[in-house]
Design an enzyme around this catalytic site. Structure first.
Site, mmCIF file in Angstrom:
data_model
loop_
_atom_site.group_PDB
_atom_site.id
_atom_site.type_symbol
_atom_site.label_atom_id
_atom_site.label_comp_id
_atom_site.label_asym_id
_atom_site.label_seq_id
_atom_site.Cartn_x
_atom_site.Cartn_y
_atom_site.Cartn_z
ATOM 1 N N ARG A 181 -31.380 -27.183 16.208
ATOM 2 C CA ARG A 181 -30.694 -27.626 17.125
ATOM 3 C C ARG A 181 -31.066 -28.029 18.565
ATOM 4 O O ARG A 181 -30.608 -28.812 19.259
ATOM 5 C CB ARG A 181 -29.204 -26.670 17.309
ATOM 6 C CG ARG A 181 -28.521 -26.776 16.104
ATOM 7 C CD ARG A 181 -27.113 -25.900 16.253
ATOM 8 N NE ARG A 181 -26.597 -26.286 17.342
ATOM 9 C CZ ARG A 181 -25.463 -27.443 17.259
ATOM 10 N NH1 ARG A 181 -25.382 -28.006 15.888
ATOM 11 N NH2 ARG A 181 -24.906 -27.724 18.333
ATOM 12 N N GLU A 213 -35.817 -3.973 -1.857
ATOM 13 C CA GLU A 213 -35.740 -2.968 -0.695
ATOM 14 C C GLU A 213 -36.410 -3.370 0.221
ATOM 15 O O GLU A 213 -36.445 -2.845 1.251
ATOM 16 C CB GLU A 213 -36.189 -1.658 -1.430
ATOM 17 C CG GLU A 213 -35.328 -0.871 -2.597
ATOM 18 C CD GLU A 213 -34.005 -1.250 -2.314
ATOM 19 O OE1 GLU A 213 -33.461 -0.484 -1.469
ATOM 20 O OE2 GLU A 213 -33.194 -1.580 -3.153
ATOM 21 N N ASP A 232 -23.338 -26.888 25.605
ATOM 22 C CA ASP A 232 -22.816 -25.943 24.548
ATOM 23 C C ASP A 232 -22.572 -24.544 25.427
ATOM 24 O O ASP A 232 -23.534 -24.043 26.120
ATOM 25 C CB ASP A 232 -23.845 -25.686 23.596
ATOM 26 C CG ASP A 232 -23.285 -24.657 22.420
ATOM 27 O OD1 ASP A 232 -22.567 -25.053 21.580
ATOM 28 O OD2 ASP A 232 -23.685 -23.601 22.638
ATOM 29 N N PRO A 282 -33.633 -6.283 8.755
ATOM 30 C CA PRO A 282 -32.675 -5.545 9.681
ATOM 31 C C PRO A 282 -33.435 -4.706 10.989
ATOM 32 O O PRO A 282 -32.911 -4.421 11.806
ATOM 33 C CB PRO A 282 -31.946 -4.668 8.793
ATOM 34 C CG PRO A 282 -32.281 -5.080 7.343
ATOM 35 C CD PRO A 282 -33.601 -5.586 7.448
HETATM 36 N N1 4HQ Z 1 -32.188 -7.974 5.122
HETATM 37 N N2 4HQ Z 1 -31.118 -9.913 9.235
HETATM 38 C C1 4HQ Z 1 -34.116 -8.701 3.753
HETATM 39 C C2 4HQ Z 1 -31.167 -8.080 6.029
HETATM 40 C C3 4HQ Z 1 -31.330 -9.009 7.052
HETATM 41 C C4 4HQ Z 1 -30.559 -8.997 8.278
HETATM 42 C C5 4HQ Z 1 -31.732 -7.044 4.166
HETATM 43 C C6 4HQ Z 1 -33.255 -8.843 4.890
HETATM 44 C C7 4HQ Z 1 -32.683 -6.858 2.683
HETATM 45 C C8 4HQ Z 1 -35.099 -7.318 1.916
HETATM 46 N N3 4HQ Z 1 -32.404 -9.866 7.360
HETATM 47 N N4 4HQ Z 1 -34.123 -7.315 3.208
HETATM 48 N N5 4HQ Z 1 -29.373 -8.125 8.472
HETATM 49 O O1 4HQ Z 1 -29.928 -7.565 5.857
HETATM 50 O O2 4HQ Z 1 -32.119 -10.378 8.486
#
Ligand code: 4HQ
Length: 253
Positions: free
Chosen positions: A153, A116, A168, A89
Site C-alpha cells: 500500500r 513447530e 490514512d 512470534p
Molecule cells: N507463527 N506472527 C510460524 C506465528 C506468527 C505470528 C507460529 C509463525 C508458527 C511456525 N508469525 N510458526 N504471530 O504465530 O508471525
C-alpha cells in the site's frame, strides 16, 4: 517492488495475492510477487521439508537445506539480494512504522514458517524476524500476506488514490473517524431503532466536517487507544481539540 514468498502452500498464497488492490497492482506490474514452493527445493523422492526435532519433543521442524536452496535461488541469476524476513512470534511486532521502514527495500523475501518452527540455522540467512501480533498461528502464510498487503500500500501506484494513503489515519498515528453512506436514515429490523447520519456530514460545511472528523478520530483514539497519542503527529487544531477532549470541555464552536 518485488516480493518472494517461500511456502509449503504456494497455491493458497498465489490465490491470495491475486485479489484486491495487491492483485491489481501485480496485474499492472507495479508489484511483482514470486511464490516459491519449498518442496521444489528438496532433493529426495518424497519432497520432504520437515523432520523430528533434535533433543526430542512434539511436532516437526522445517529442514534447513530446502530453505537455504530456496533463498539462494533468488539471486542465482545475479539479481540483487532481497531483504529476507522470517515470520515468527519471536520477531519485531509489525506496526505502521515497521511497515514504512520495510517499504524502503526494493525486494523483500518472506520465509513462511510451519509446524513447530524452522531449524535455527536458517536464521543465518534471515535479516529480520517479523511477528504480526501476540497470538499463535499454525503457519507464516497469513503473516506473509499481511506484510505484503501493508507494505504494498505504501508503494507508489499500488493504491489508486495517493491522497487516501497520505491521509490514512493510522499512517498519522490516530484511529479513523466514523464513516457513513446513503441512506441518511436507516431503521434496524429487530429493534426498530432509527439510525441517522450525523447532521454535520449533510451540512455541506466542509470546514465543520473536517473539524468534526478530527474531533471524532481524537475522541476514539483517546477512548480506545490512548497510548497512540504519545507518538501521533497532530496539527495545531488537533492539539487544541485534544486538550478540550482531555479536559472534557464542550467545544465553544
Ligand atoms: N507463527 N506472527 C510460524 C506465528 C506468527 C505470528 C507460529 C509463525 C508458527 C511456525 N508469525 N510458526 N504471530 O504465530 O508471525
Amino acid at each position: 517492488m518485488k516480493f518472494d514468498v517461500v511456502t509449503i502452500f504456494p497455491a493458497a498464497v498465489q490465490h491470495a495475492v491475486g485479489m484486491g488492490i495487491v492483485g491489481r497492482a501485480v496485474e499492472r506490474q507495479v508489484l511483482e510477487v514470486v511464490v516459491h514452493d519449498l518442496r521444489d527445493y528438496t532433493t529426495d523422492k518424497h519432497r520432504v521439508v520437515d523432520d523430528v526435532p533434535y533433543g526430542g519433543g512434539p511436532g516437526m521442524v522445517l529442514k534447513p537445506e530446502p530453505l537455504f536452496r530456496a533463498i539462494e535461488s533468488m539471486t542465482a541469476d545475479g539479481a540483487d539480494k532481497p531483504f529476507v524476513l522470517l515470520t515468527s512470534p519471536q520477531g519485531t511486532v509489525l506496526t505502521q512504522t515497521v511497515v514504512e521502514r520495510l517499504s524502503r527495500h526494493p525486494r523483500i523475501a518472506i520465509v513462511c514458517g510451519r509446524y513447530e518452527g524452522v531449524d535455527e540455522r536458517v536464521r543465518s540467512l534471515v535479516d529480520e524476524e517479523i511477528s504480526i501480533g501476540d497470538y499463535v498461528l499454525s503457519g507464516g502464510e497469513l503473516p506473509a500476506l499481511v506484510v505484503i498487503d501493508a507494505v504494498a500500500r505504501l508503494v507508489p501506484g499500488v493504491v489508486g488514490d495517493e491522497q487516501s494513503v497520505a491521509e490514512d489515519s493510522f499512517g498519522r498515528g490516530l484511529l479513523d473517524f466514523p464513516h457513513y453512506t446513503r441512506p441518511a436514515v436507516v431503521t434496524t429490523g429487530t429493534a426498530g431503532e432509527v439510525l441517522k447520519v450525523p447532521e454535520v456530514l449533510l451540512s455541506g460545511n466542509h470546514a465543520e466536517i473536517r473539524r468534526w472528523r478530527k474531533r471524532e478520530a481524537l475522541a476514539r483514539t483517546l477512548e480506545r487507544r490512548p497510548e497512540l497519542l504519545a507518538h501521533a503527529s497532530l496539527d495545531d487544531e488537533e492539539k487544541e481539540l485534544l486538550r478540550e477532549l482531555q479536559a472534557d470541555i464542550r467545544p465553544s464552536r
